[in-house]
Design a protein around this motif. Structure first.
Motif, PDB file in Angstrom:
ATOM      1  N   LEU A 116      41.373  28.489  24.805  1.00 52.81           N
ATOM      2  CA  LEU A 116      40.617  27.289  25.161  1.00 52.81           C
ATOM      3  C   LEU A 116      39.455  27.066  24.192  1.00 52.81           C
ATOM      4  N   VAL A 117      38.721  28.118  23.908  1.00 52.63           N
ATOM      5  CA  VAL A 117      37.576  28.006  23.000  1.00 52.63           C
ATOM      6  C   VAL A 117      38.033  27.591  21.604  1.00 52.63           C
ATOM      7  N   LEU A 118      39.115  28.203  21.115  1.00 56.83           N
ATOM      8  CA  LEU A 118      39.605  27.877  19.777  1.00 56.83           C
ATOM      9  C   LEU A 118      40.084  26.428  19.699  1.00 56.83           C
ATOM     10  N   GLY A 119      40.860  25.998  20.692  1.00 53.69           N
ATOM     11  CA  GLY A 119      41.401  24.647  20.668  1.00 53.69           C
ATOM     12  C   GLY A 119      40.348  23.578  20.826  1.00 53.69           C
ATOM     13  N   VAL A 120      39.450  23.759  21.776  1.00 56.17           N
ATOM     14  CA  VAL A 120      38.387  22.776  21.998  1.00 56.17           C
ATOM     15  C   VAL A 120      37.435  22.748  20.807  1.00 56.17           C
ATOM     16  N   GLY A 121      37.169  23.901  20.228  1.00 55.88           N
ATOM     17  CA  GLY A 121      36.302  23.949  19.052  1.00 55.88           C
ATOM     18  C   GLY A 121      36.892  23.168  17.884  1.00 55.88           C
ATOM     19  N   ALA A 122      38.210  23.326  17.649  1.00 55.03           N
ATOM     20  CA  ALA A 122      38.864  22.596  16.563  1.00 55.03           C
ATOM     21  C   ALA A 122      38.818  21.093  16.815  1.00 55.03           C
ATOM     22  N   ALA A 123      39.084  20.681  18.058  1.00 51.60           N
ATOM     23  CA  ALA A 123      39.065  19.255  18.382  1.00 51.60           C
ATOM     24  C   ALA A 123      37.651  18.680  18.255  1.00 51.60           C
ATOM     25  N   ALA A 124      36.644  19.436  18.689  1.00 54.70           N
ATOM     26  CA  ALA A 124      35.265  18.957  18.619  1.00 54.70           C
ATOM     27  C   ALA A 124      34.829  18.759  17.167  1.00 54.70           C
ATOM     28  N   VAL A 125      35.178  19.716  16.310  1.00 51.65           N
ATOM     29  CA  VAL A 125      34.811  19.598  14.892  1.00 51.65           C
ATOM     30  C   VAL A 125      35.491  18.381  14.275  1.00 51.65           C
ATOM     31  N   THR A 126      36.782  18.201  14.566  1.00 53.60           N
ATOM     32  CA  THR A 126      37.520  17.070  14.001  1.00 53.60           C
ATOM     33  C   THR A 126      36.996  15.744  14.521  1.00 53.60           C
ATOM     34  N   PHE A 127      36.685  15.685  15.812  1.00 57.03           N
ATOM     35  CA  PHE A 127      36.133  14.460  16.391  1.00 57.03           C
ATOM     36  C   PHE A 127      34.804  14.115  15.716  1.00 57.03           C
ATOM     37  N   GLY A 128      33.954  15.124  15.527  1.00 61.93           N
ATOM     38  CA  GLY A 128      32.656  14.896  14.891  1.00 61.93           C
ATOM     39  C   GLY A 128      32.802  14.388  13.467  1.00 61.93           C
ATOM     40  N   ILE A 129      33.717  14.999  12.706  1.00 59.25           N
ATOM     41  CA  ILE A 129      33.929  14.560  11.318  1.00 59.25           C
ATOM     42  C   ILE A 129      34.488  13.139  11.304  1.00 59.25           C
ATOM     43  N   GLY A 130      35.443  12.868  12.200  1.00 59.02           N
ATOM     44  CA  GLY A 130      36.012  11.524  12.272  1.00 59.02           C
ATOM     45  C   GLY A 130      34.961  10.484  12.632  1.00 59.02           C
ATOM     46  N   HIS A 131      34.087  10.831  13.557  1.00 61.32           N
ATOM     47  CA  HIS A 131      33.030   9.899  13.961  1.00 61.32           C
ATOM     48  C   HIS A 131      32.073   9.623  12.802  1.00 61.32           C
ATOM     49  N   LEU A 132      31.701  10.677  12.077  1.00 63.02           N
ATOM     50  CA  LEU A 132      30.791  10.492  10.940  1.00 63.02           C
ATOM     51  C   LEU A 132      31.443   9.647   9.843  1.00 63.02           C
ATOM     52  N   LEU A 133      32.706   9.891   9.582  1.00 63.40           N
ATOM     53  CA  LEU A 133      33.402   9.117   8.556  1.00 63.40           C
ATOM     54  C   LEU A 133      33.579   7.667   8.998  1.00 63.40           C
ATOM     55  N   GLY A 134      33.869   7.484  10.298  1.00 61.88           N
ATOM     56  CA  GLY A 134      34.017   6.120  10.811  1.00 61.88           C
ATOM     57  C   GLY A 134      32.736   5.327  10.708  1.00 61.88           C
ATOM     58  N   VAL A 135      31.617   5.943  11.012  1.00 60.48           N
ATOM     59  CA  VAL A 135      30.324   5.272  10.910  1.00 60.48           C
ATOM     60  C   VAL A 135      30.004   4.961   9.462  1.00 60.48           C
ATOM     61  N   ALA A 136      30.326   5.940   8.559  1.00 55.40           N
ATOM     62  CA  ALA A 136      30.016   5.746   7.143  1.00 55.40           C
ATOM     63  C   ALA A 136      30.844   4.591   6.570  1.00 55.40           C
TER      64      ALA A 136
END
Length: 240
Positions: free
Chosen positions: A218-238
């Motif tokens: 659970l920790v590994l999967g949620v951590g990977a999704a959270a990192v990807t979501f954050g990067i996607g959000h930053l790129l989308g805003v940029a």
């Protein structure tokens, strides 16, 4: 009296073991978890960049197909190469047994002496095993290469296991979108449950506490999704 002693001291089977040498468990486990984590992270990244919608579904479906094919091809090539190398080394051992049987018998006797057998007994065991060339080959291969020549990994089984397992795992975060979901919430819930549940099942199969395996995955999967979501959000805003 002899019969009674044989009955008294005959060996008993007190337990059984699961098959730990088959070629299905590792690719199946790796494939399912890779499919679930990677597609969950992929969908989260797309949603983070552009919001929920058709793009997330298309990205998730493309990730499922591409990932499953890649996993199957990779597993097939890997296991096929490994099996070919094993067969080549088995052929070397077969030729050596045919060319120098006495030397191979002496090598086997030395191996058993190193494991604690008396020299005379080690010679007897080696001579007995070497009487049958095929049996001698199996013994030498197991002792020197650490593999069973009669149970080599199957590339096709590994490929099919990886393809099916990856597809099953990658499908989990997509299911809510197939039923009209417009946000990421249901995909997160399903993925979290699947991560914990599958991690628990794997832990049970490997005789570890179920909750440890569930929480770890659970920790590994949620951590990977959270990192990807954050990067996607930053790129989308940029980009916007």
């Amino acid at each position: 009296m002899t019969i009674e002693l044989e009955r008294t001291y005959s060996p008993e089977m007190h337990h059984s073991h699961r098959d730990v040498t088959g070629g299905w468990l590792r690719p199946a486990v790796f494939g399912a978890m890779d499919g679930l984590v990677s597609n969950f992270a992929l969908i989260a990244g797309v949603v983070g960049a552009s919001g929920p919608g058709r793009g997330a579904v298309l990205a998730g479906f493309a990730g499922l197909v591409a990932g499953a094919c890649s996993m199957a091809a990779g597993e097939y090539t890997s296991v096929k190469s490994q099996t070919e190398l094993m067969r080549a080394e088995i052929a070397v051992e077969r030729r050596e047994l045919a060319r120098n049987p006495e030397g191979e018998r002496a090598e086997l006797a030395a191996l058993y002496r190193s494991r604690g057998l008396e020299p005379e007994l080690a010679e007897q065991v080696a001579a007995g095993l070497s009487a049958d060339p095929e049996q001698a080959l199996r013994v030498h291969v197991r002792e020197e290469l650490g593999v069973d020549p009669d149970d080599l990994p199957s590339p096709k089984l590994a490929a099919v296991s990886s393809f099916c397992a990856f597809s099953a795992g990658a499908l989990v975060p997509l299911v809510p979108f197939f039923f009209g979901a417009s946000g990421l919430a249901l995909a997160v819930v399903l993925s979290v449950l699947a991560l914990f549940g599958f991690g628990s099942v794997v832990a049970h199969l490997t005789a570890r506490p179920w909750w440890v395996g569930g929480l770890r995955q659970l920790v590994l999967g949620v951590g990977a999704a959270a990192v990807t979501f954050g990067i996607g959000h930053l790129l989308g805003v940029a980009v916007s």
